[in-house]
Design a protein around this motif. Structure first.
Motif, PDB file in Angstrom:
ATOM      1  N   LEU A   1       0.827  -1.208   0.000  1.00 22.92           N
ATOM      2  CA  LEU A   1       0.000   0.000   0.000  1.00 22.92           C
ATOM      3  C   LEU A   1       0.866   1.264   0.000  1.00 22.92           C
ATOM      4  N   LYS A   2       1.888   1.273   0.838  1.00 23.35           N
ATOM      5  CA  LYS A   2       2.743   2.457   0.930  1.00 23.35           C
ATOM      6  C   LYS A   2       3.493   2.691  -0.377  1.00 23.35           C
ATOM      7  N   GLU A   3       4.031   1.621  -0.950  1.00 21.89           N
ATOM      8  CA  GLU A   3       4.767   1.768  -2.206  1.00 21.89           C
ATOM      9  C   GLU A   3       3.860   2.229  -3.343  1.00 21.89           C
ATOM     10  N   ALA A   4       2.641   1.708  -3.399  1.00 22.69           N
ATOM     11  CA  ALA A   4       1.712   2.100  -4.456  1.00 22.69           C
ATOM     12  C   ALA A   4       1.351   3.573  -4.353  1.00 22.69           C
ATOM     13  N   LEU A   5       1.149   4.058  -3.130  1.00 29.25           N
ATOM     14  CA  LEU A   5       0.797   5.465  -2.947  1.00 29.25           C
ATOM     15  C   LEU A   5       1.986   6.371  -3.261  1.00 29.25           C
ATOM     16  N   GLN A   6       3.180   5.930  -2.917  1.00 30.66           N
ATOM     17  CA  GLN A   6       4.369   6.717  -3.241  1.00 30.66           C
ATOM     18  C   GLN A   6       4.571   6.817  -4.754  1.00 30.66           C
ATOM     19  N   ASN A   7       4.340   5.728  -5.450  1.00 31.85           N
ATOM     20  CA  ASN A   7       4.452   5.750  -6.907  1.00 31.85           C
ATOM     21  C   ASN A   7       3.425   6.699  -7.519  1.00 31.85           C
ATOM     22  N   ALA A   8       2.199   6.682  -6.978  1.00 32.62           N
ATOM     23  CA  ALA A   8       1.158   7.570  -7.497  1.00 32.62           C
ATOM     24  C   ALA A   8       1.497   9.031  -7.228  1.00 32.62           C
ATOM     25  N   SER A   9       2.163   9.304  -6.116  1.00 30.46           N
ATOM     26  CA  SER A   9       2.502  10.687  -5.774  1.00 30.46           C
ATOM     27  C   SER A   9       3.586  11.254  -6.681  1.00 30.46           C
ATOM     28  N   GLN A  10       4.336  10.387  -7.366  1.00 30.62           N
ATOM     29  CA  GLN A  10       5.387  10.831  -8.278  1.00 30.62           C
ATOM     30  C   GLN A  10       4.834  11.251  -9.638  1.00 30.62           C
ATOM     31  N   ASP A  11       3.583  10.930  -9.905  1.00 28.91           N
ATOM     32  CA  ASP A  11       2.977  11.248 -11.202  1.00 28.91           C
ATOM     33  C   ASP A  11       2.509  12.699 -11.187  1.00 28.91           C
ATOM     34  N   VAL A  12       3.423  13.590 -11.491  1.00 27.85           N
ATOM     35  CA  VAL A  12       3.129  15.021 -11.408  1.00 27.85           C
ATOM     36  C   VAL A  12       2.093  15.424 -12.443  1.00 27.85           C
ATOM     37  N   ASP A  13       2.124  14.805 -13.621  1.00 28.51           N
ATOM     38  CA  ASP A  13       1.204  15.190 -14.689  1.00 28.51           C
ATOM     39  C   ASP A  13      -0.254  14.990 -14.290  1.00 28.51           C
ATOM     40  N   SER A  14      -0.527  13.897 -13.564  1.00 27.56           N
ATOM     41  CA  SER A  14      -1.914  13.628 -13.184  1.00 27.56           C
ATOM     42  C   SER A  14      -2.440  14.665 -12.204  1.00 27.56           C
ATOM     43  N   CYS A  15      -1.553  15.344 -11.487  1.00 28.13           N
ATOM     44  CA  CYS A  15      -1.977  16.350 -10.517  1.00 28.13           C
ATOM     45  C   CYS A  15      -2.553  17.595 -11.176  1.00 28.13           C
ATOM     46  N   GLN A  16      -2.324  17.753 -12.465  1.00 26.66           N
ATOM     47  CA  GLN A  16      -2.858  18.917 -13.153  1.00 26.66           C
ATOM     48  C   GLN A  16      -4.366  18.787 -13.368  1.00 26.66           C
ATOM     49  N   ASP A  17      -4.878  17.581 -13.244  1.00 25.73           N
ATOM     50  CA  ASP A  17      -6.315  17.336 -13.384  1.00 25.73           C
ATOM     51  C   ASP A  17      -7.024  17.851 -12.138  1.00 25.73           C
ATOM     52  N   SER A  18      -8.073  18.649 -12.327  1.00 22.43           N
ATOM     53  CA  SER A  18      -8.784  19.239 -11.183  1.00 22.43           C
ATOM     54  C   SER A  18      -9.476  18.186 -10.321  1.00 22.43           C
ATOM     55  N   GLN A  19      -9.700  16.997 -10.894  1.00 20.80           N
ATOM     56  CA  GLN A  19     -10.350  15.930 -10.147  1.00 20.80           C
ATOM     57  C   GLN A  19      -9.351  14.986  -9.473  1.00 20.80           C
ATOM     58  N   THR A  20      -8.077  15.309  -9.543  1.00 17.52           N
ATOM     59  CA  THR A  20      -7.047  14.454  -8.966  1.00 17.52           C
ATOM     60  C   THR A  20      -6.313  15.196  -7.856  1.00 17.52           C
ATOM     61  N   LEU A  21      -6.173  14.533  -6.709  1.00 13.51           N
ATOM     62  CA  LEU A  21      -5.456  15.118  -5.578  1.00 13.51           C
ATOM     63  C   LEU A  21      -3.967  14.862  -5.728  1.00 13.51           C
ATOM     64  N   CYS A  22      -3.156  15.847  -5.339  1.00 15.80           N
ATOM     65  CA  CYS A  22      -1.704  15.700  -5.361  1.00 15.80           C
ATOM     66  C   CYS A  22      -1.213  15.349  -3.963  1.00 15.80           C
ATOM     67  N   PHE A  23      -0.527  14.216  -3.834  1.00 15.96           N
ATOM     68  CA  PHE A  23      -0.014  13.771  -2.546  1.00 15.96           C
ATOM     69  C   PHE A  23       1.454  14.150  -2.403  1.00 15.96           C
ATOM     70  N   LYS A  24       1.837  14.545  -1.185  1.00 15.08           N
ATOM     71  CA  LYS A  24       3.238  14.852  -0.906  1.00 15.08           C
ATOM     72  C   LYS A  24       3.966  13.551  -0.593  1.00 15.08           C
ATOM     73  N   PRO A  25       4.976  13.170  -1.398  1.00 10.12           N
ATOM     74  CA  PRO A  25       5.628  11.857  -1.227  1.00 10.12           C
ATOM     75  C   PRO A  25       6.198  11.624   0.155  1.00 10.12           C
ATOM     76  N   ASP A  26       6.775  12.664   0.781  1.00 12.08           N
ATOM     77  CA  ASP A  26       7.412  12.468   2.086  1.00 12.08           C
ATOM     78  C   ASP A  26       6.410  12.433   3.234  1.00 12.08           C
ATOM     79  N   SER A  27       5.119  12.570   2.931  1.00 13.69           N
ATOM     80  CA  SER A  27       4.099  12.593   3.993  1.00 13.69           C
ATOM     81  C   SER A  27       3.412  11.245   4.182  1.00 13.69           C
ATOM     82  N   ILE A  28       3.725  10.278   3.326  1.00 11.41           N
ATOM     83  CA  ILE A  28       3.001   8.999   3.350  1.00 11.41           C
ATOM     84  C   ILE A  28       3.521   8.134   4.502  1.00 11.41           C
ATOM     85  N   LYS A  29       2.613   7.755   5.391  1.00 11.88           N
ATOM     86  CA  LYS A  29       2.970   6.965   6.575  1.00 11.88           C
ATOM     87  C   LYS A  29       1.976   5.832   6.767  1.00 11.88           C
TER      88      LYS A  29
END
Length: 336
Positions: free
Chosen positions: A180-208
């Motif tokens: 779970l942690k690795e999958a969320l970290q990988n998703a947080s690296q996808d900067v392009d998807s964060c430009q979508d207004s319906q997509t939340l941007c996660f801070k990679p160093d905040s995942i616990k």
């Protein structure tokens, strides 16, 4: 001269009744019943020729108009008996996690009834489903937000999972946390998807992953959670390769199982007990003239004790077109 015997002994073998439904006006249907085609059509949960009897299902059973639909852990005509064993091939659990969303915190997010909170919850749920659904080793069932805090938006939440049961369940759980942690970290690296207004941007160093919020996964604890409420102490685990059996002393084939001989072992609130249906249960039924459609059971002999119990006979299901023949009392004549 015609005389009648001083007493006529008749043993009633069939209870009969007069069908007066055709003479009953609509107003006589109780509990919201409606008059249809010469009889009362009752709302779910009621029965009787006037819908005067309320169906009684125990332990969360639901009346479907004909019978009680019981939860999986109970059975019986009223869902009155707990099942003798519960088999589990999957185990429900959760993983506590924390992540920060790169978005300004709004005071409305402190109120879980606000539109802002509901919108955030929906977006967060949908995004987690895209990230975690279909992963190997577990089945993603959803997320539950525990709190939202200021600091961008800090989300404390639970990931709800199903793990396939095995004797190595603890190891499977630890692997699921890592996945779970690795999958969320990988998703947080996808900067392009964060430009979508319906997509939340996660801070990679905040995942616990929070190790202090987890469901106990010992076989004993799993069986306690799976057992019917109020009966937990009577179930114990039998571990198999791909299945956990939560059994009781009513379960045949287990060590120290209760042998009821010709009777049946049932799980009561006080624990497993034998009931003898073939020998000890003796019904004495009499017509109760005060309550139409009700018989009184003068008890069944259970350890020598008679117990009074009323039960309802569903006369509305009797075929009123069937002819009933009752032998008339015989008259005798004698000459003086």
């Amino acid at each position: 001269m015609v005389t009648c015997p001083s007493s006529i002994s008749m043993q009633t073998t069939l209870a009969t009744y007069m069908d007066t439904s055709s003479m009953m006006p609509e107003s006589t249907c109780d509990n919201g019943g409606t008059w249809e085609q010469g009889q009362c059509a009752c709302r779910p949960g009621f029965s009787g020729d006037r819908c005067q009897y309320q169906a009684s299902c125990d332990n969360g059973g639901q009346w479907d108009g004909l019978k009680c639909q019981c939860p999986s852990t109970f059975y019986g005509s009223r869902c009155e008996f707990a099942v003798e064993q519960v088999d589990l091939d999957v185990v429900e659990t959760e993983v506590g996690m924390e992540v920060s969303v790169d978005q300004e915190f709004s005071p409305d997010l402190n109120d879980n009834t606000s539109q802002a909170y509901r919108d955030f919850n929906k977006t967060f749920w949908n995004q987690m489903q895209k990230i975690f659904a279909g992963m190997q080793g577990f089945t993603f069932k959803g997320v539950e937000i525990l709190s939202l805090r200021n600091g961008s938006i800090v989300v404390d939440y639970l990931v709800l999972l199903e793990l396939p049961f095995s004797p190595q369940l603890e190891n499977q759980y630890e692997q699921a946390k890592t996945t779970l942690k690795e999958a969320l970290q990988n998703a947080s690296q996808d900067v392009d998807s964060c430009q979508d207004s319906q997509t939340l941007c996660f801070k990679p160093d905040s995942i616990k992953v929070n190790n202090n919020s987890r469901t106990e996964l010992t076989p004993e604890a799993i069986c306690r959670r799976a057992a019917p409420t109020g009966y937990e102490e009577f179930y114990f685990p039998l571990v198999e390769d791909t299945r956990l059996r939560c059994v009781t002393k009513c379960t045949s084939g287990v060590d120290n199982a209760i042998d009821c001989h010709q009777g049946q072992c049932v799980l009561e609130r006080s624990g497993p007990a034998c009931r003898s249906w073939a020998q000890d249960r003796k019904w004495f039924e009499t017509w109760d003239e005060d309550i139409v459609g009700t018989f009184s059971n003068w008890g069944f002999e259970d350890d020598g004790t008679d117990k009074d119990k009323n039960f309802h006979v569903a006369l509305e299901k009797v075929d009123t077109t069937m002819k009933v023949h009752i032998k008339r009392p015989e008259m005798t004549s004698s000459s003086v």
